[in-house]
Scaffold this active site. Structure first.
Site, PDB file in Angstrom:
ATOM      1  N   HIS A 213     -36.987 -46.478  26.052  1.00  0.00           N
ATOM      2  CA  HIS A 213     -37.989 -46.523  27.129  1.00  0.00           C
ATOM      3  C   HIS A 213     -39.144 -47.457  26.777  1.00  0.00           C
ATOM      4  CE1 HIS A 213     -36.496 -43.061  29.491  1.00  0.00           C
ATOM      5  NE2 HIS A 213     -36.140 -42.550  28.320  1.00  0.00           N
TER       6      HIS A 213
ATOM      7  N   ASP B 100     -34.376 -41.495  22.352  1.00  0.00           N
ATOM      8  CA  ASP B 100     -35.711 -40.983  22.700  1.00  0.00           C
ATOM      9  C   ASP B 100     -36.354 -40.246  21.526  1.00  0.00           C
ATOM     10  OD1 ASP B 100     -35.366 -41.969  25.218  1.00  0.00           O
ATOM     11  OD2 ASP B 100     -35.179 -40.021  26.210  1.00  0.00           O
TER      12      ASP B 100
ATOM     13  N   HIS C 194     -35.845 -33.823  20.280  1.00  0.00           N
ATOM     14  CA  HIS C 194     -35.952 -34.164  21.707  1.00  0.00           C
ATOM     15  C   HIS C 194     -34.841 -33.419  22.450  1.00  0.00           C
ATOM     16  CE1 HIS C 194     -36.733 -36.579  25.284  1.00  0.00           C
ATOM     17  NE2 HIS C 194     -35.468 -36.933  25.321  1.00  0.00           N
TER      18      HIS C 194
ATOM     19  N   HIS D  13     -27.972 -39.067  23.190  1.00  0.00           N
ATOM     20  CA  HIS D  13     -28.156 -37.667  23.624  1.00  0.00           C
ATOM     21  C   HIS D  13     -27.748 -37.528  25.075  1.00  0.00           C
ATOM     22  CE1 HIS D  13     -31.999 -39.485  24.807  1.00  0.00           C
ATOM     23  NE2 HIS D  13     -32.318 -38.408  25.513  1.00  0.00           N
TER      24      HIS D  13
ATOM     25  N   HIS E 293     -29.149 -36.558  27.974  1.00  0.00           N
ATOM     26  CA  HIS E 293     -29.986 -36.715  29.168  1.00  0.00           C
ATOM     27  C   HIS E 293     -29.382 -37.731  30.147  1.00  0.00           C
ATOM     28  CE1 HIS E 293     -33.902 -34.989  27.227  1.00  0.00           C
ATOM     29  NE2 HIS E 293     -33.106 -34.055  27.695  1.00  0.00           N
TER      30      HIS E 293
ATOM     31  N   ASP F  88     -30.545 -39.951  32.026  1.00  0.00           N
ATOM     32  CA  ASP F  88     -31.005 -41.339  31.986  1.00  0.00           C
ATOM     33  C   ASP F  88     -30.487 -42.081  30.749  1.00  0.00           C
ATOM     34  OD1 ASP F  88     -32.875 -39.689  30.488  1.00  0.00           O
ATOM     35  OD2 ASP F  88     -34.172 -41.440  30.345  1.00  0.00           O
ATOM     36  N   HIS F  89     -29.553 -41.442  30.023  1.00  0.00           N
ATOM     37  CA  HIS F  89     -28.902 -42.088  28.882  1.00  0.00           C
ATOM     38  C   HIS F  89     -27.381 -42.113  29.018  1.00  0.00           C
ATOM     39  CE1 HIS F  89     -32.649 -42.225  26.408  1.00  0.00           C
ATOM     40  NE2 HIS F  89     -32.970 -41.384  27.381  1.00  0.00           N
TER      41      HIS F  89
END
Ligand code: ZN
Ligand code: FE
Length: 243
Positions: free
Chosen positions: A171, A133, A114, A56, A58, A60-61
């Site tokens: 995570h 996530d 998400h 996805h 985001h 942090d990905h």
């Protein structure tokens, strides 16, 4: 030969996964939050990164996409429904598509909730699924762009995979999820036992992922929710939980 899967902890609680296929020599990276540590880890192992797969959009990905691609020339595959938010994407995929790493193939599974276009990658022959996530040990992703109904469907779809399937999430949220899970299902003996093991592992500074589909079926209050309403209630309770 089997895939070699390496867990790389980065930022405060992210896991980046390096997936190496010894037969083809390909190395794929799932959800690189950052670039430098990922490139360094691949170099250390003598692996050449040929692909990135994103679950996805985001940051942090996907934050490492651009620099890893600049350094390696790798091909980046990710969710078609989020291509506008991942400008580095080369290949857009959606549920039902197949992605290849050497001779290994992964099925793309749509798991929106998400984020609106979130996908998972399932290597059925290798019994491994990369869920970003969406699914965590004893938890699920927050509903930023989707509904409890969608997450309920996601839990059913992922929960239907073979019990021994290894689940690779993005995570280390296990202890926090487990504390809430014990509130949701205080009488679940498997859950109580699991949290004891998790607390001990964290006290030793150890990671608690991957997990398995079978273990989540026994201990995950979101996968175990009996209705959309129950999942919604549990998700809202976890969002406000300080335990
Ligand atoms: Zn996310
Ligand atoms: Fe994340």
């Amino acid at each position: 030969m089997a895939l070699e899967i390496v867990r790389l902890p980065v930022l405060s609680d992210n896991y980046v996964w390096l997936v190496h296929d010894p037969d083809s020599g390909e190395t794929m990276v799932v959800d690189p939050a950052v670039a430098e540590p990922v490139i360094a880890e691949a170099d250390r192992r003598g692996w050449r990164i040929t692909q990135i797969w994103n679950t996805h959009w985001h940051p942090d990905h996907t934050g490492g996409n651009e620099a890893i691609k600049a350094a390696t020339g790798c091909l980046i595959t990710g969710p078609a429904a989020e291509f506008e938010r991942i400008p580095t994407l080369d290949v857009q995929v959606r549920g039902g598509d197949t992605v290849r790493l050497g001779d290994c193939t992964a099925d793309v599974i749509d798991v929106p909730a998400h984020t609106a276009g979130h996908i998972a990658f399932h290597f059925s022959a290798e019994r491994a699924v990369f869920v970003g996530d969406t699914l965590f040990p004893m938890g699920c992703g927050r509903l930023f762009e989707g509904s409890a109904e969608q997450m309920f469907d996601n839990m059913a779809r992922l929960g239907a995979l073979p019990a021994e399937t290894q689940v690779y999430c993005a995570h280390e949220y296990t202890q926090s999820n487990g504390r809430y899970a014990l509130v949701a299902e205080p009488d679940n003996a498997a859950l109580v036992a699991r949290m004891k093991a998790v607390d001990a592992a964290r006290a030793r500074g150890e990671a608690t992922v991957p997990t398995t589909i079978g273990l989540e079926r026994e201990t995950n209050p979101f996968m175990r929710a009996s209705s959309v309403a129950e999942l919604a209630e549990r998700r809202a309770a976890k969002d406000g939980f300080r335990g």
